[in-house]
Scaffold this motif. Structure first.
Motif, PDB file in Angstrom:
ATOM      1  N   MET A 239      -2.345 -46.402  -6.506  1.00  0.00           N
ATOM      2  CA  MET A 239      -1.632 -45.257  -5.976  1.00  0.00           C
ATOM      3  C   MET A 239      -1.153 -44.389  -7.140  1.00  0.00           C
ATOM      4  N   ALA A 240      -1.099 -43.087  -6.933  1.00  0.00           N
ATOM      5  CA  ALA A 240      -0.730 -42.127  -7.973  1.00  0.00           C
ATOM      6  C   ALA A 240       0.782 -42.161  -8.232  1.00  0.00           C
ATOM      7  N   CYS A 241       1.182 -41.575  -9.370  1.00  0.00           N
ATOM      8  CA  CYS A 241       2.599 -41.529  -9.713  1.00  0.00           C
ATOM      9  C   CYS A 241       2.915 -40.305 -10.559  1.00  0.00           C
ATOM     10  N   LEU A 242       4.215 -39.977 -10.621  1.00  0.00           N
ATOM     11  CA  LEU A 242       4.749 -38.942 -11.492  1.00  0.00           C
ATOM     12  C   LEU A 242       5.701 -39.596 -12.471  1.00  0.00           C
ATOM     13  N   LEU A 243       5.665 -39.157 -13.721  1.00  0.00           N
ATOM     14  CA  LEU A 243       6.562 -39.654 -14.751  1.00  0.00           C
ATOM     15  C   LEU A 243       7.262 -38.463 -15.377  1.00  0.00           C
ATOM     16  N   ILE A 244       8.592 -38.461 -15.344  1.00  0.00           N
ATOM     17  CA  ILE A 244       9.351 -37.392 -16.001  1.00  0.00           C
ATOM     18  C   ILE A 244       9.314 -37.673 -17.493  1.00  0.00           C
ATOM     19  N   THR A 245       8.889 -36.655 -18.267  1.00  0.00           N
ATOM     20  CA  THR A 245       8.686 -36.873 -19.700  1.00  0.00           C
ATOM     21  C   THR A 245       9.680 -36.131 -20.586  1.00  0.00           C
TER      22      THR A 245
ATOM     23  N   ALA B 167      -5.056 -33.359 -11.405  1.00  0.00           N
ATOM     24  CA  ALA B 167      -5.996 -34.275 -12.061  1.00  0.00           C
ATOM     25  C   ALA B 167      -5.191 -35.224 -12.942  1.00  0.00           C
ATOM     26  N   ASP B 168      -5.741 -36.380 -13.217  1.00  0.00           N
ATOM     27  CA  ASP B 168      -5.068 -37.379 -14.040  1.00  0.00           C
ATOM     28  C   ASP B 168      -4.637 -36.776 -15.374  1.00  0.00           C
ATOM     29  N   GLY B 169      -3.368 -36.951 -15.706  1.00  0.00           N
ATOM     30  CA  GLY B 169      -2.832 -36.460 -16.974  1.00  0.00           C
ATOM     31  C   GLY B 169      -2.281 -35.046 -16.924  1.00  0.00           C
ATOM     32  N   ASP B 170      -2.358 -34.363 -15.772  1.00  0.00           N
ATOM     33  CA  ASP B 170      -1.820 -33.009 -15.670  1.00  0.00           C
ATOM     34  C   ASP B 170      -0.332 -33.010 -15.991  1.00  0.00           C
ATOM     35  N   ARG B 171       0.089 -31.988 -16.750  1.00  0.00           N
ATOM     36  CA  ARG B 171       1.504 -31.795 -17.084  1.00  0.00           C
ATOM     37  C   ARG B 171       2.079 -30.745 -16.149  1.00  0.00           C
TER      38      ARG B 171
ATOM     39  N   GLY C  57      11.229 -25.730 -14.129  1.00  0.00           N
ATOM     40  CA  GLY C  57      12.409 -25.425 -14.932  1.00  0.00           C
ATOM     41  C   GLY C  57      12.187 -25.913 -16.352  1.00  0.00           C
ATOM     42  N   ASP C  58      13.153 -26.654 -16.881  1.00  0.00           N
ATOM     43  CA  ASP C  58      13.014 -27.225 -18.225  1.00  0.00           C
ATOM     44  C   ASP C  58      12.529 -28.671 -18.172  1.00  0.00           C
ATOM     45  N   THR C  59      12.142 -29.139 -17.003  1.00  0.00           N
ATOM     46  CA  THR C  59      11.701 -30.523 -16.820  1.00  0.00           C
ATOM     47  C   THR C  59      10.185 -30.593 -16.788  1.00  0.00           C
ATOM     48  N   GLU C  60       9.633 -31.513 -17.572  1.00  0.00           N
ATOM     49  CA  GLU C  60       8.189 -31.736 -17.559  1.00  0.00           C
ATOM     50  C   GLU C  60       7.899 -33.106 -16.959  1.00  0.00           C
ATOM     51  N   LEU C  61       6.892 -33.139 -16.102  1.00  0.00           N
ATOM     52  CA  LEU C  61       6.439 -34.379 -15.481  1.00  0.00           C
ATOM     53  C   LEU C  61       4.949 -34.529 -15.769  1.00  0.00           C
ATOM     54  N   THR C  62       4.476 -35.755 -15.779  1.00  0.00           N
ATOM     55  CA  THR C  62       3.043 -36.010 -15.944  1.00  0.00           C
ATOM     56  C   THR C  62       2.543 -36.724 -14.699  1.00  0.00           C
ATOM     57  N   PHE C  63       1.395 -36.260 -14.193  1.00  0.00           N
ATOM     58  CA  PHE C  63       0.768 -36.848 -13.018  1.00  0.00           C
ATOM     59  C   PHE C  63      -0.260 -37.870 -13.474  1.00  0.00           C
ATOM     60  N   HIS C  64      -0.233 -39.057 -12.860  1.00  0.00           N
ATOM     61  CA  HIS C  64      -1.215 -40.108 -13.151  1.00  0.00           C
ATOM     62  C   HIS C  64      -1.846 -40.564 -11.836  1.00  0.00           C
ATOM     63  N   MET C  65      -3.158 -40.642 -11.796  1.00  0.00           N
ATOM     64  CA  MET C  65      -3.858 -41.089 -10.587  1.00  0.00           C
ATOM     65  C   MET C  65      -3.639 -42.574 -10.322  1.00  0.00           C
ATOM     66  N   ALA C  66      -3.536 -43.365 -11.378  1.00  0.00           N
ATOM     67  CA  ALA C  66      -3.348 -44.813 -11.222  1.00  0.00           C
ATOM     68  C   ALA C  66      -1.879 -45.150 -11.407  1.00  0.00           C
TER      69      ALA C  66
END
Length: 122
Positions: A1-7, A78-82, A86-95
């Motif tokens: 399952m996909a996930c988001l990570l706040i970076t 897509a996998d790895g999209d940033r 606002g001032d918050t960056e997240l990264t999308f991961h397919m796995a």
């Protein structure tokens, strides 16, 4: 399952497992994904499953959303999209990363008053 990570920012390292149901993100504590950032709208964006992938859509936010530096209103991730909100960056991961605990589960268990105290006013 996909996930988001706040970076970036105060919430860096926070992880959200994506589900098949749409998830809304924003500053409001009622959002599925609360982003504590004064530049993020109360209802900023939505991520939803679409076939075998995910779409991100702006929810008429004040500052918009950016994927890999490009402003978008809707975008297939897509996998790895940033993602920039606002001032918050997240990264999308397919796995999914099985070693991370699911922030969404923690959020649902957290005391609502604690979340509301951390919400920035309009």
């Amino acid at each position: 399952m996909a996930c988001l990570l706040i970076t970036t920012g105060e919430q860096a390292g926070t992880y959200y497992q994506l589900t098949k149901r749409p998830l809304a993100a924003g500053r409001d504590p009622a959002r599925d994904i609360q982003l504590i950032d004064p530049e993020v709208s109360r209802k900023h964006f939505q991520i939803r499953a679409d076939g075998d992938g995910y779409l991100i859509a702006d929810m008429k936010s004040r500052n918009g959303i950016y994927v890999n530096g490009e402003k978008v209103t809707e975008h297939r991730l897509a996998d790895g999209d940033r993602i920039q909100a606002g001032d918050t960056e997240l990264t999308f991961h397919m796995a999914d990363d099985p070693d991370r605990s699911n922030a969404l589960s923690h959020y649902r268990r957290a005391d609502r008053h604690l979340r509301e105290d951390r919400t920035l006013g309009e």
